[in-house]
Design a protein around this motif. Sequence first.
Motif, mmCIF file in Angstrom:
data_model
loop_
_atom_site.group_PDB
_atom_site.id
_atom_site.type_symbol
_atom_site.label_atom_id
_atom_site.label_comp_id
_atom_site.label_asym_id
_atom_site.label_seq_id
_atom_site.Cartn_x
_atom_site.Cartn_y
_atom_site.Cartn_z
ATOM 1 N N ASN A 1 3.159 5.745 -8.203
ATOM 2 C CA ASN A 1 2.085 4.916 -8.244
ATOM 3 C C ASN A 1 2.335 3.578 -8.506
ATOM 4 O OD1 ASN A 1 2.277 4.911 -11.102
ATOM 5 N ND2 ASN A 1 1.141 6.732 -11.316
ATOM 6 N N TYR B 1 -2.567 2.861 -5.941
ATOM 7 C CA TYR B 1 -1.721 2.989 -4.904
ATOM 8 C C TYR B 1 -1.614 1.520 -4.133
ATOM 9 C CZ TYR B 1 -2.010 8.075 -5.180
ATOM 10 O OH TYR B 1 -2.216 9.052 -5.656
ATOM 11 N N LYS C 1 0.143 8.069 -0.468
ATOM 12 C CA LYS C 1 -0.455 8.781 -1.522
ATOM 13 C C LYS C 1 0.296 10.102 -1.664
ATOM 14 C CE LYS C 1 -4.409 6.226 -0.722
ATOM 15 N NZ LYS C 1 -6.087 6.079 -0.417
ATOM 16 N N HIS D 1 0.842 -1.205 0.092
ATOM 17 C CA HIS D 1 -0.070 -0.031 -0.039
ATOM 18 C C HIS D 1 0.719 1.164 0.013
ATOM 19 C CE1 HIS D 1 -3.507 -2.484 0.840
ATOM 20 N NE2 HIS D 1 -2.791 -3.300 1.781
ATOM 21 N N LEU D 2 1.038 1.999 -1.142
ATOM 22 C CA LEU D 2 1.853 2.998 -1.439
ATOM 23 C C LEU D 2 1.491 4.405 -0.714
ATOM 24 C CD1 LEU D 2 2.530 2.455 -5.110
ATOM 25 C CD2 LEU D 2 3.819 1.694 -3.052
#
Length: 557
Positions: free
Chosen positions: A162, A195, A151, A148-149
């Motif tokens: 992304n 993401y 944001k 989970h990147l």
Amino acid sequence: MKKSFIPLVILLVSIVIIAGCSSATTPAATTSQPAATTSAAAPATTIPSTTSAAPAPATSKPVTTNPAPATQPAAATAQSGGTLRIIAAVSPGAPIGETWEGNLNTYATQQWVLDHLMAERLDGSMGPAMATSWDIVNDPANPSLTFHLVKGAKFHDGSDLNAQAVKFNLQMYQQDKMYVSTTNYWKSFDVIDDYTLRVNYTEWRNTYLRSWDNYFFSSAAAYQKNGIEWMRNNMVGTGPFVQADFQRDVVMKATRNPNYYQKGKPYPDAVQVLYVVDETTQEILMKAGGADAMSATPKLAARFVNENVNIISRPNGAYSLVPDSLNADSPFAKLAVRQALEYSLDKAALAKAFGYGYLQAAYQLPSPDNIAYDPSIPGRKFDVAKAKQLLAGAGYPNGFDALIIVNPGSDRDVLAAIQAQLAVVGIRATLDFPQAARMQEVLHSAVKPATLIFYPLSQWANYNTSLNVYFGIPGAFDFQLSLKKPDGWQDLYTKSLNTASPDKTILVQANNSLYNDVTVIPVIYSASAFILSPKVHDSGLDTQPVAFDPPNIWLSK
């Protein structure tokens, strides 16, 4: 002092730029809290950035010696401004901008400009970086790791961080066959949304986690716009600093990233990495105030004991004697002989004589700051009578002849001392100092009976990586044809690698198995040392295995 050193020192000092100071700001860490996900095959282990599932803390921390007089309270607020100057002993030997072509001595440069998805900690756990959290599915039928990147983060060219950009980098690593010990196990990549990216594996090993501290990520847009030749010398990442200049073998300069995703960071206005190979030149430059930090050998660190600096040191992996125990015709195939070998070594004396105050005697493979270390292990301390008794009981009352093949770069004085200690109990050792090419053959070949290999066994925070490299079944990179593994080793080794994250209890069991079998004989822990100006704070050198902490390091005025 040689006259040739003087021009280089003048050159290095002349490129140091003292940047203007800006007002201090209070950082606000960027985090997200995704909901736990599940897999139909097995539940995922969710590791959010604020509560990372981690093994128990190591038994000891790195040691800070020779502290300089405090210039401010220990809990001082981080200040912005200044130029941080770091001495690196080796210049990058591979491209720095697109990291999938190589990583030869590039880390010290890239860590300031590029970034990871995860960051390894001293205890073997992984902390957040460009990924705020991740979900592990270690089900053998369907293993995966979902990131989970963060944001809103951007690369230095303004393009978005992304899932597609991350996927591009991973595909390039795999295409160029970089880090094949892990990339070969990437089955596919799924972009869930902008993401969220899932990496599907062919099988699960928790050693894959620490590998994410290897992968730096570059802008796909910059690569597509400028091409491979330009990218090789130009880093375009999401890191806290933006590359301003790079002169191979001289300097890398970078300035503060005003759009860094960790708000209010970094603190310095600029960072410079100065490439200085010669130890004497390093010493002169550091003592002259031309740099704020540098890594050092124990011998070099000892020259700073009476200086106004901080010295941070910690033990690393152990220099060890690796016996040819897999050869039934070798004396070292017998447990009693391996025990006698260890009792014959006065490790404390070796560490004292050759360690400059920074080396430690090693009585088990992992060092005291590693998750696998077991403080209850008594160690086989120096005992000549015990060694002779064991040799006689094993059928060698008069000892035997042996060969020690020495890894290139090892201190020959140390080996001469070991040779003399073994001779006292009747092990008459001949020393062999091969060049690097032949040493590679030795590591991957069967050796003649009664052979020992003197070799530095590297240590990773996740000790499963060490087990995999040296004692894997199958998969050990070294000693496959010469080193016997303990009875029952494969089951214990597989169990340790297949947990979702490193398990301290199992790792200690594995360590005890190697110790009881005297699989190898650790001699001295190698050591890393860092020399820091008293104005350098929160370097990260006491919380991370090998690197600085670029977002949090700061300079007092």
